[in-house]
Design a protein around this motif. Structure first.
Motif, PDB file in Angstrom:
ATOM      1  N   ILE A  97       0.880  -1.164   0.000  1.00 46.87           N
ATOM      2  CA  ILE A  97       0.000   0.000   0.000  1.00 46.87           C
ATOM      3  C   ILE A  97       0.918   1.215   0.000  1.00 46.87           C
ATOM      4  CG2 ILE A  97      -1.828   1.261   1.193  1.00 46.87           C
ATOM      5  CD1 ILE A  97      -2.453  -1.426   2.687  1.00 46.87           C
ATOM      6  N   VAL A  98       0.814   2.038  -1.016  1.00 45.67           N
ATOM      7  CA  VAL A  98       1.653   3.229  -1.143  1.00 45.67           C
ATOM      8  C   VAL A  98       0.932   4.437  -0.560  1.00 45.67           C
ATOM      9  CG1 VAL A  98       2.874   4.733  -2.767  1.00 45.67           C
ATOM     10  CG2 VAL A  98       2.771   2.267  -3.180  1.00 45.67           C
ATOM     11  N   LEU A  99      -0.339   4.564  -0.882  1.00 45.77           N
ATOM     12  CA  LEU A  99      -1.197   5.632  -0.366  1.00 45.77           C
ATOM     13  C   LEU A  99      -2.540   5.025   0.003  1.00 45.77           C
ATOM     14  CD1 LEU A  99      -0.494   8.280  -3.154  1.00 45.77           C
ATOM     15  CD2 LEU A  99       0.371   8.378  -0.798  1.00 45.77           C
ATOM     16  N   PHE A 100      -3.146   5.521   1.054  1.00 46.00           N
ATOM     17  CA  PHE A 100      -4.459   5.059   1.495  1.00 46.00           C
ATOM     18  C   PHE A 100      -5.228   6.298   1.940  1.00 46.00           C
ATOM     19  CE2 PHE A 100      -7.583   3.299   4.398  1.00 46.00           C
ATOM     20  CZ  PHE A 100      -7.957   2.105   3.778  1.00 46.00           C
ATOM     21  N   ASP A 101      -6.181   6.732   1.099  1.00 45.67           N
ATOM     22  CA  ASP A 101      -6.849   8.016   1.320  1.00 45.67           C
ATOM     23  C   ASP A 101      -5.755   9.067   1.552  1.00 45.67           C
ATOM     24  OD1 ASP A 101      -9.354   6.809   0.973  1.00 45.67           O
ATOM     25  OD2 ASP A 101      -9.597   6.427   3.109  1.00 45.67           O
ATOM     26  N   ASP A 102      -5.889   9.868   2.597  1.00 43.03           N
ATOM     27  CA  ASP A 102      -4.836  10.844   2.909  1.00 43.03           C
ATOM     28  C   ASP A 102      -4.131  10.486   4.220  1.00 43.03           C
ATOM     29  OD1 ASP A 102      -6.877  11.430   4.652  1.00 43.03           O
ATOM     30  OD2 ASP A 102      -6.983  13.555   4.147  1.00 43.03           O
ATOM     31  N   LEU A 103      -4.132   9.194   4.542  1.00 44.80           N
ATOM     32  CA  LEU A 103      -3.558   8.702   5.790  1.00 44.80           C
ATOM     33  C   LEU A 103      -2.037   8.815   5.795  1.00 44.80           C
ATOM     34  CD1 LEU A 103      -4.161   7.234   8.495  1.00 44.80           C
ATOM     35  CD2 LEU A 103      -3.945   5.085   7.235  1.00 44.80           C
ATOM     36  N   VAL A 104      -1.519   9.282   6.915  1.00 47.67           N
ATOM     37  CA  VAL A 104      -0.076   9.294   7.169  1.00 47.67           C
ATOM     38  C   VAL A 104       0.119   8.479   8.440  1.00 47.67           C
ATOM     39  CG1 VAL A 104       1.944  10.720   7.699  1.00 47.67           C
ATOM     40  CG2 VAL A 104       0.200  11.571   6.102  1.00 47.67           C
ATOM     41  N   CYS A 105       0.910   7.396   8.353  1.00 51.32           N
ATOM     42  CA  CYS A 105       1.109   6.553   9.541  1.00 51.32           C
ATOM     43  C   CYS A 105       2.433   5.826   9.461  1.00 51.32           C
ATOM     44  CB  CYS A 105      -0.044   5.565   9.707  1.00 51.32           C
ATOM     45  SG  CYS A 105      -0.057   4.221   8.515  1.00 51.32           S
ATOM     46  N   SER A 106       2.860   5.307  10.596  1.00 50.26           N
ATOM     47  CA  SER A 106       4.072   4.515  10.693  1.00 50.26           C
ATOM     48  C   SER A 106       3.771   3.322  11.588  1.00 50.26           C
ATOM     49  CB  SER A 106       5.193   5.357  11.294  1.00 50.26           C
ATOM     50  OG  SER A 106       6.359   4.608  11.382  1.00 50.26           O
ATOM     51  N   GLY A 107       3.652   2.146  10.978  1.00 51.14           N
ATOM     52  CA  GLY A 107       3.390   0.933  11.723  1.00 51.14           C
ATOM     53  C   GLY A 107       1.924   0.587  11.724  1.00 51.14           C
ATOM     54  N   PRO A 108       1.605  -0.576  12.145  1.00 46.96           N
ATOM     55  CA  PRO A 108       2.479  -1.594  12.722  1.00 46.96           C
ATOM     56  C   PRO A 108       3.361  -2.272  11.664  1.00 46.96           C
ATOM     57  CG  PRO A 108       0.252  -2.460  12.508  1.00 46.96           C
ATOM     58  CD  PRO A 108       0.205  -1.027  12.086  1.00 46.96           C
ATOM     59  N   GLY A 109       4.404  -2.922  12.135  1.00 47.52           N
ATOM     60  CA  GLY A 109       5.304  -3.634  11.236  1.00 47.52           C
ATOM     61  C   GLY A 109       5.939  -2.698  10.220  1.00 47.52           C
ATOM     62  N   ASN A 110       5.974  -3.135   8.967  1.00 47.75           N
ATOM     63  CA  ASN A 110       6.581  -2.348   7.890  1.00 47.75           C
ATOM     64  C   ASN A 110       5.601  -1.401   7.213  1.00 47.75           C
ATOM     65  OD1 ASN A 110       9.172  -3.465   8.141  1.00 47.75           O
ATOM     66  ND2 ASN A 110       8.581  -5.247   6.931  1.00 47.75           N
ATOM     67  N   LEU A 111       4.390  -1.267   7.735  1.00 47.28           N
ATOM     68  CA  LEU A 111       3.406  -0.370   7.127  1.00 47.28           C
ATOM     69  C   LEU A 111       3.822   1.078   7.358  1.00 47.28           C
ATOM     70  CD1 LEU A 111       0.671  -0.101   5.658  1.00 47.28           C
ATOM     71  CD2 LEU A 111      -0.406  -0.013   7.910  1.00 47.28           C
ATOM     72  N   ARG A 112       4.051   1.791   6.275  1.00 47.65           N
ATOM     73  CA  ARG A 112       4.400   3.219   6.313  1.00 47.65           C
ATOM     74  C   ARG A 112       3.606   3.904   5.226  1.00 47.65           C
ATOM     75  NH1 ARG A 112       6.425   1.198   9.970  1.00 47.65           N
ATOM     76  NH2 ARG A 112       8.550   1.143  10.735  1.00 47.65           N
ATOM     77  N   LEU A 113       2.877   4.932   5.585  1.00 45.62           N
ATOM     78  CA  LEU A 113       2.088   5.678   4.599  1.00 45.62           C
ATOM     79  C   LEU A 113       2.359   7.161   4.751  1.00 45.62           C
ATOM     80  CD1 LEU A 113      -1.270   3.750   4.883  1.00 45.62           C
ATOM     81  CD2 LEU A 113       0.427   3.555   3.083  1.00 45.62           C
ATOM     82  N   PRO A 114       2.638   7.820   3.641  1.00 45.94           N
ATOM     83  CA  PRO A 114       2.886   7.245   2.326  1.00 45.94           C
ATOM     84  C   PRO A 114       4.139   6.390   2.340  1.00 45.94           C
ATOM     85  CG  PRO A 114       3.030   9.659   2.242  1.00 45.94           C
ATOM     86  CD  PRO A 114       2.748   9.284   3.648  1.00 45.94           C
ATOM     87  N   ARG A 115       4.173   5.432   1.463  1.00 48.76           N
ATOM     88  CA  ARG A 115       5.293   4.481   1.380  1.00 48.76           C
ATOM     89  C   ARG A 115       6.517   5.193   0.830  1.00 48.76           C
ATOM     90  NH1 ARG A 115       5.587  -0.675   3.304  1.00 48.76           N
ATOM     91  NH2 ARG A 115       7.264  -1.760   2.263  1.00 48.76           N
ATOM     92  N   GLY A 116       7.656   5.011   1.471  1.00 55.00           N
ATOM     93  CA  GLY A 116       8.891   5.675   1.070  1.00 55.00           C
ATOM     94  C   GLY A 116       9.338   5.335  -0.337  1.00 55.00           C
ATOM     95  N   GLU A 117       8.973   4.146  -0.808  1.00 57.61           N
ATOM     96  CA  GLU A 117       9.367   3.728  -2.151  1.00 57.61           C
ATOM     97  C   GLU A 117       8.702   4.557  -3.244  1.00 57.61           C
ATOM     98  OE1 GLU A 117       8.657   1.738   0.341  1.00 57.61           O
ATOM     99  OE2 GLU A 117      10.166   0.161   0.442  1.00 57.61           O
TER     100      GLU A 117
END
Length: 168
Positions: free
Chosen positions: A95-115
């Protein structure tokens, strides 16, 4: 309903696995926007070239449930998580973007995705969702691609198997 921008990649029988992933996304979420698929060199390790693509879906799942569903799809197609973080993989869907969510975690979930900074993620997403706004910078994906330092990276379009319903 939520809108999710996804990045798909594989370097093990990649055309088949990306086509299978698009078909599974359509089966679960209905109409999706699917990008072209591109062959790119592995990033972060020495390995076979990847085939990368992107999809935009409308989802009834929250971000954690969607992340779990995507991991289950990866696992069903032979994803091995026991090795190094960067390595060969049958299927990788982030998941690279999810609505306008900005989050870090759990695990490797980071939004927006650094890649999102890499051409193999940004180019296919900018092609199918140019007006989507990246919530941290406030810039549209087409603007980010136009300004990308990786704009010149070689990305060769590949054909996916038609029988898997891989066209968007």
């Amino acid at each position: 309903m939520h809108t999710a921008c996804l990045s798909l990649g594989s370097n093990v029988d990649p055309e088949r696995h990306i086509a299978i992933a698009f078909a599974a996304l359509r089966e679960r979420f209905g109409d999706i926007r699917a990008s072209a698929a591109y062959r790119t060199p592995a990033v972060g390790f020495e390995g076979a070239d990847f085939v990368n693509a992107a999809a935009v879906i409308d989802s009834d799942l929250d971000v954690l449930a969607l992340n779990d569903w995507l991991h289950a799809l990866e696992d069903a197609h032979g994803r091995d998580r026991s090795g190094p973080r960067f390595g060969d993989r049958t299927l990788d869907i982030d998941i690279v973007l999810f609505d306008d969510l900005v989050c870090s975690g759990p695990g490797n979930l980071r939004l927006p995705r650094g890649e999102l900074r890499h051409a193999f993620v940004l180019r296919p997403l900018a092609e199918i969702a140019p007006g989507v706004v990246e919530p941290v910078s406030g810039r549209r994906l087409d603007e980010l691609w136009a300004a990308s330092a990786e704009r010149g990276v070689a990305m060769h379009e590949v054909t996916l198997p038609v029988e898997a319903g891989a066209t968007g």
